[in-house]
Design an enzyme around this catalytic site. Structure first.
Site, short mmCIF file in Angstrom:
data_model
loop_
_atom_site.label_atom_id
_atom_site.label_comp_id
_atom_site.label_asym_id
_atom_site.label_seq_id
_atom_site.Cartn_x
_atom_site.Cartn_y
_atom_site.Cartn_z
N LYS A 11 0.82 -1.21 0.00
CA LYS A 11 0.00 0.00 0.00
C LYS A 11 0.86 1.28 0.00
O LYS A 11 2.07 1.23 0.28
CB LYS A 11 -0.92 -0.03 1.22
CG LYS A 11 -1.98 -1.16 1.19
CD LYS A 11 -2.85 -1.09 2.46
CE LYS A 11 -3.99 -2.08 2.42
NZ LYS A 11 -4.83 -1.95 3.65
N TYR A 51 -12.73 -1.91 -2.90
CA TYR A 51 -13.12 -2.02 -1.49
C TYR A 51 -14.64 -1.92 -1.30
O TYR A 51 -15.10 -1.55 -0.22
CB TYR A 51 -12.42 -0.95 -0.66
CG TYR A 51 -11.01 -1.32 -0.23
CD1 TYR A 51 -10.78 -2.45 0.59
CD2 TYR A 51 -9.91 -0.55 -0.59
CE1 TYR A 51 -9.49 -2.78 0.99
CE2 TYR A 51 -8.62 -0.89 -0.18
CZ TYR A 51 -8.43 -2.01 0.62
OH TYR A 51 -7.16 -2.34 1.04
N ASN A 114 -1.66 0.33 6.88
CA ASN A 114 -1.10 -0.93 7.40
C ASN A 114 -0.31 -1.71 6.36
O ASN A 114 -0.15 -2.92 6.46
CB ASN A 114 -2.21 -1.76 8.07
CG ASN A 114 -3.33 -2.08 7.12
OD1 ASN A 114 -3.25 -1.81 5.94
ND2 ASN A 114 -4.38 -2.69 7.64
N HIS A 117 -2.09 -5.54 1.70
CA HIS A 117 -3.42 -6.14 1.54
C HIS A 117 -3.27 -7.58 1.09
O HIS A 117 -2.34 -7.90 0.33
CB HIS A 117 -4.23 -5.39 0.47
CG HIS A 117 -5.48 -6.11 0.06
ND1 HIS A 117 -6.67 -5.98 0.74
CD2 HIS A 117 -5.70 -7.04 -0.92
CE1 HIS A 117 -7.58 -6.79 0.19
NE2 HIS A 117 -7.02 -7.43 -0.82
N GLU A 128 -10.30 -10.57 -6.85
CA GLU A 128 -9.25 -9.54 -6.72
C GLU A 128 -8.08 -9.73 -7.70
O GLU A 128 -7.50 -8.75 -8.16
CB GLU A 128 -8.74 -9.51 -5.28
CG GLU A 128 -9.81 -9.02 -4.30
CD GLU A 128 -9.33 -9.02 -2.86
OE1 GLU A 128 -8.18 -9.43 -2.58
OE2 GLU A 128 -10.12 -8.59 -2.00
N1 UDP Z 1 -9.35 -0.13 7.83
C1 UDP Z 1 -9.39 1.06 8.53
N2 UDP Z 1 -10.07 1.11 9.71
C2 UDP Z 1 -10.71 0.03 10.23
C3 UDP Z 1 -10.68 -1.18 9.52
C4 UDP Z 1 -9.99 -1.23 8.32
O1 UDP Z 1 -8.83 2.05 8.08
O2 UDP Z 1 -11.31 0.15 11.31
C5 UDP Z 1 -8.64 -0.20 6.54
C6 UDP Z 1 -7.29 -0.91 6.62
O3 UDP Z 1 -6.40 -0.29 5.70
C7 UDP Z 1 -7.65 -2.32 6.20
C8 UDP Z 1 -8.69 -2.03 5.10
O4 UDP Z 1 -9.43 -0.92 5.61
O5 UDP Z 1 -6.53 -3.03 5.74
C9 UDP Z 1 -9.63 -3.16 4.79
O6 UDP Z 1 -10.23 -3.59 5.99
P1 UDP Z 1 -10.36 -5.15 6.31
O7 UDP Z 1 -11.23 -5.28 7.51
O8 UDP Z 1 -10.77 -5.87 5.08
O9 UDP Z 1 -8.87 -5.54 6.74
P2 UDP Z 1 -7.76 -6.46 6.03
O10 UDP Z 1 -8.46 -7.53 5.27
O11 UDP Z 1 -6.95 -5.54 5.14
O12 UDP Z 1 -6.94 -6.98 7.16
MG MG Z 2 -10.00 -7.39 3.94
#
Ligand code: UDP
Ligand code: MG
Length: 138
Positions: A11, A51, A114, A117, A128
């Site tokens: 990212k 997303y 973070n 992905h 995806e």
């Molecule tokens: N994210 C965020 N706040 C939250 C949860 C998620 O900003 O409370 C962002 C973060 O970058 C995350 C992405 O949204 O990686 C997608 O969320 P998901 O729950 O799918 O997490 P992932 O699968 O990436 O672990």
């Molecule tokens: Mg996710």
């Protein structure tokens, strides 16, 4: 288990700090084959489509804005059990909760920024991977 493919993204926060090489090193040292890779910048509309599952969440606007704030590296990763193993190597979404030795523990800035992905299921990977790559590219 036979070979599996998953989508990996590095990212914008990681590219901004020049961490993409270190992250790719970890991916390769864990036995993943990178069968396709490119560095691109998404449009806002593309980030929103990617997303879409989070469209109703309060963080959606900030997340999609962040995802278009700079370039990303998109990869198709291949190994046995690639989907689960890449999620394990990534670590928990919230880096404060991520296990030691995971990419998010070591590189993430915060819950949003973070660093990586990964597809969370076979169904997600099947959507995806073709979102980013045509069949000619892997
Ligand atoms: N994210 C965020 N706040 C939250 C949860 C998620 O900003 O409370 C962002 C973060 O970058 C995350 C992405 O949204 O990686 C997608 O969320 P998901 O729950 O799918 O997490 P992932 O699968 O990436 O672990
Ligand atoms: Mg996710």
């Amino acid at each position: 288990m036979s070979k599996q493919r998953t989508l990996g993204l590095i990212k914008p926060d990681a590219l901004e700090r020049g961490k993409q090489g270190a992250i790719i090193d970890r991916i390769l040292s864990k036995g993943f084959k990178i069968v396709a890779m490119k560095q691109i910048r998404l449009t806002k509309a593309q980030a929103e489509t990617f997303y879409a599952e989070h469209a109703a969440r309060p963080f959606f606007g900030s997340l999609t804005g962040y995802m278009v704030s700079g370039q990303i590296v998109a990869m198709v990763l291949e190994k046995e059990n690639a989907i689960a193993d890449w999620r394990t190597l990534m670590g928990a979404t919230n880096p404060e909760k991520a296990d030691a030795g995971t990419i998010r523990k070591d590189f993430a800035v915060d819950m949003e920024k973070n660093s990586v992905h990964g597809s969370d299921s076979e169904t997600s990977a099947a959507r995806e991977v073709p979102f980013f790559f045509s069949a000619l590219e892997y």
